[in-house]
Enzyme design. Structure first.
Site, PDB file in Angstrom:
ATOM      1  N   THR A 197      -3.993  -1.510  10.891  1.00  0.00           N
ATOM      2  CA  THR A 197      -3.788  -0.092  10.390  1.00  0.00           C
ATOM      3  C   THR A 197      -3.466   0.903  11.538  1.00  0.00           C
ATOM      4  OG1 THR A 197      -4.895   1.704   8.905  1.00  0.00           O
ATOM      5  CG2 THR A 197      -6.131   0.312  10.426  1.00  0.00           C
TER       6      THR A 197
ATOM      7  N   THR B  58      -2.655   1.102   5.790  1.00  0.00           N
ATOM      8  CA  THR B  58      -2.900  -0.039   6.352  1.00  0.00           C
ATOM      9  C   THR B  58      -2.069  -1.031   5.961  1.00  0.00           C
ATOM     10  OG1 THR B  58      -5.310   0.886   6.438  1.00  0.00           O
ATOM     11  CG2 THR B  58      -4.960  -1.545   6.584  1.00  0.00           C
TER      12      THR B  58
ATOM     13  N   ASP C  99     -12.067   7.477  10.944  1.00  0.00           N
ATOM     14  CA  ASP C  99     -13.113   6.627  10.148  1.00  0.00           C
ATOM     15  C   ASP C  99     -14.263   6.804  10.795  1.00  0.00           C
ATOM     16  OD1 ASP C  99     -11.246   5.480   8.358  1.00  0.00           O
ATOM     17  OD2 ASP C  99     -10.774   3.891   9.241  1.00  0.00           O
TER      18      ASP C  99
ATOM     19  N   GLY D 273      -5.601   0.489   1.918  1.00  0.00           N
ATOM     20  CA  GLY D 273      -6.042   1.230   0.815  1.00  0.00           C
ATOM     21  C   GLY D 273      -7.353   2.087   1.094  1.00  0.00           C
TER      22      GLY D 273
HETATM   23  N1  GLY Z   1      -8.401   2.973   8.447  1.00  0.00           N
HETATM   24  C1  GLY Z   1      -8.938   2.203   7.299  1.00  0.00           C
HETATM   25  C2  GLY Z   1     -10.059   1.462   7.394  1.00  0.00           C
HETATM   26  O1  GLY Z   1     -10.073   0.786   8.442  1.00  0.00           O
HETATM   27  O2  GLY Z   1     -10.732   1.387   6.403  1.00  0.00           O
END
Ligand code: GLY
Length: 556
Positions: free
Chosen positions: A385, A367, A409, A459
């Site tokens: 991201t 990200t 996610d 992260g």
């Molecule tokens: N793809 C990482 C986040 O959105 O937490």
């Protein structure tokens, strides 16, 4: 004498460390230096912080394909000079054809389809989000904000050591070589340091966006090519999905810590609730008296982390689909009970800590984050991201940009860990049109009602704890903003029951923590997020660009 020694120990972190970059009027911190300068240039030309953020968002697509994106999504937190604030949510959405069990095999086991390849992509939100922000809050002409990215892609730019190393990384080459267009653009030729990286297909796509705005990406030529390639390759995103995608403007979450105001990300980010709940557990506990980096302080903060991530697993999801009990999770009596459950001397095993019962009413996770503060005092904290570095690995032929793997996610199988090891529940199960829960935590801190700090990080699940530790390093331990982002970090996310550490925590500290019952994996040095921050001191804007990354703070 004893008092002096105590005082020096207490402020030791102030007496040594790296100086931040200091400017008088305006500043950008971003994770890639060319993009930082694009932003500063827009500010010098009279653009405001929102204009600069839009230009940086597009420029990173050209200069930082690892995470810069028009094929992904993210969050933009703005605090205006007059004290108002807003949050623009351009998180990806599940396509209409997505379904709850789409990433499970015949035996009910999660496959890798949520991570790699065409099926892993959620409907991208970045272009819509940038356009929304610009139309409502920008000052400069749209085309002028996209043009620097068009030029970077069309004319090329010198490949830095960081970009060359990233493109030639074993994992990157393995991922991108599976897809011919990605291999051709990012792998073939090896992109040696100081060679010129030219991206003609991307330049054309960005050129159309400069001319026609988001309409091209969601309904025009870019949409048609993207949808046709999706259909050809077994992906789910259709023209209808693209046309339907809208960014959402939401009210940021607000709270306080020791008199500082905390403005942060609401759901579908899990980060803002996390920061506010953990800070509330810490405030008044006196944890900081043991000193920065002490086993006692790390223990106490890790226990707060453990408790929040248990709640996260159960209660967080897309607020348009699931009633997130925001108030209940932050209610002082509820947080007090969480605090009271922390044993100052012993780690509570994660199988004992369960998600609480609030009143009901989302590695190398990659990200990227940047901040902008303009001359007028408007501040932007911006995280976006592709999810994994280089997203799902797919470059759409003819379009020149990578797609996200944000579908990972979601909880592909509620109760089973995702790529960040996060265990998540039904609240984050896949549904068409739903946004996956995120950990992205763009945050702005105020002091006496005025802008004090903009902070955020990439992260994955480590974002939330990293952002919080930088805030603690500044407020509780008196560090300058550069030291605050560079200081070694730790992370606990309830499950797996493991306390993670970066290099720099002393072996005897780790031994003390193990003796308290923490499960330590010190043999595996990790990088726990890369934070970018800007802080306003009495006279200066001070920029801290994380020493773990080749980013840059710059301004005037
Ligand atoms: N793809 C990482 C986040 O959105 O937490």
């Amino acid at each position: 004498m004893r008092r002096l020694i105590c005082l020096l120990v207490a402020i030791g972190c102030v007496l040594n460390g790296r100086e931040p970059v200091r400017t008088r009027k305006a500043m950008v911190t971003a994770q890639e230096p060319i993009a930082t300068e694009v932003g500063v240039d827009i500010l010098r030309k009279g653009g405001n912080a929102i204009d600069a953020a839009v230009a940086i968002g597009f420029a990173l697509q050209a200069t930082y394909p690892f995470a810069g994106n028009i094929g992904g999504g993210g969050f933009m937190l703005v605090r205006f000079a007059d004290g108002r604030s807003t949050f623009i949510d351009f998180r990806e959405k599940a396509p209409a054809a997505a379904s709850r069990d789409m990433y499970l095999d015949a035996a009910g086991k999660p496959t890798r389809d949520s991570l790699v390849g065409w099926k892993a992509a959620g409907v991208p939100g970045t272009v819509r989000g940038l356009e929304y922000a610009h139309k409502k809050y920008g000052k400069m002409a749209w085309a002028k904000l996209v043009q620097p990215a068009v030029d970077l892609a069309a004319k090329g730019f010198p490949v830095s050591y960081a970009l060359s190393r990233s493109l030639n990384g074993e994992g990157t080459v393995r991922l991108l070589s599976q897809f011919p267009e990605s291999k051709r653009i990012y792998v073939d030729g090896g992109h040696p340091v100081d060679s010129t990286f030219v991206q003609p297909e991307l330049a054309k796509t960005l050129g159309r966006i400069a001319k026609s705005g988001a309409k091209d990406f969601y309904e025009g030529e870019t949409a048609r090519i993207l949808a046709a390639e999706m259909a050809k390759n077994g992906g789910l995103i259709t023209m209808a999905d693209l046309a339907a995608y809208q960014a959402a403007e939401r009210k940021p979450l607000e709270g306080t810590y020791k008199g500082y105001g905390i403005i942060t990300a609401p759901p579908p980010s899990s980060g803002g609730i996390g920061i506010l709940q953990m800070l509330a557990m810490l405030e008044g506990s006196g944890y900081e008296k043991s000193g920065h980096g002490s086993a006692a302080a790390i223990h106490y903060v890790a226990e707060a982390m453990r408790r929040y991530y248990a709640d996260r697993s159960e209660y967080l999801g897309d607020p348009d689909f699931y009633k997130v009990p925001v108030k209940g999770l932050l209610e002082p009596g509820y947080v007090r009970k969480l605090r009271e459950s922390i044993d100052k001397d012993r780690a509570t095993p994660s199988d004992v800590v369960k998600p609480g019962k609030p009143v009901m009413g989302e590695a190398s996770g990659e990200t990227t984050h940047f901040n902008v503060v303009d001359e007028a005092g408007n501040a932007v904290s911006f995280t976006y991201t592709l999810n994994g570095g280089y997203g799902n690995g797919v470059t759409v032929p003819g379009l020149g940009f990578l797609l996200n793997n944000e579908m990972d996610d979601f909880a592909a199988k509620p109760g089973s860990p995702n790529m960040f090891g996060l265990v998540q529940g039904e609240s984050n199960a896949i549904q068409p049109g739903k946004r996956p829960l995120s950990s992205m935590t763009p945050t702005i801190v105020t002091k006496d009602g005025k802008f004090f700090m903009a902070v955020g990080a990439p992260g994955g699940s480590r974002i939330i704890t990293a952002v919080m530790q930088v805030i603690l390093n500044v407020i509780d331990f008196g560090m300058n903003v550069q030291d605050a982002v560079d200081a070694p970090r730790f992370h606990h996310q309830w499950l797996p029951d493991r306390l993670e550490f970066e290099r720099g925590v002393s072996p005897d500290t780790l031994q003390l923590l193990a003796a308290k019952g923490h499960k330590i994996e010190a043999s595996r040095p990790v990088v726990l997020a890369r934070v970018e921050a800007i802080l306003r001191s009495a006279e200066w804007l001070e920029g801290g660009s994380d020493g773990r990354q080749n980013g840059k703070a710059s301004g005037y």
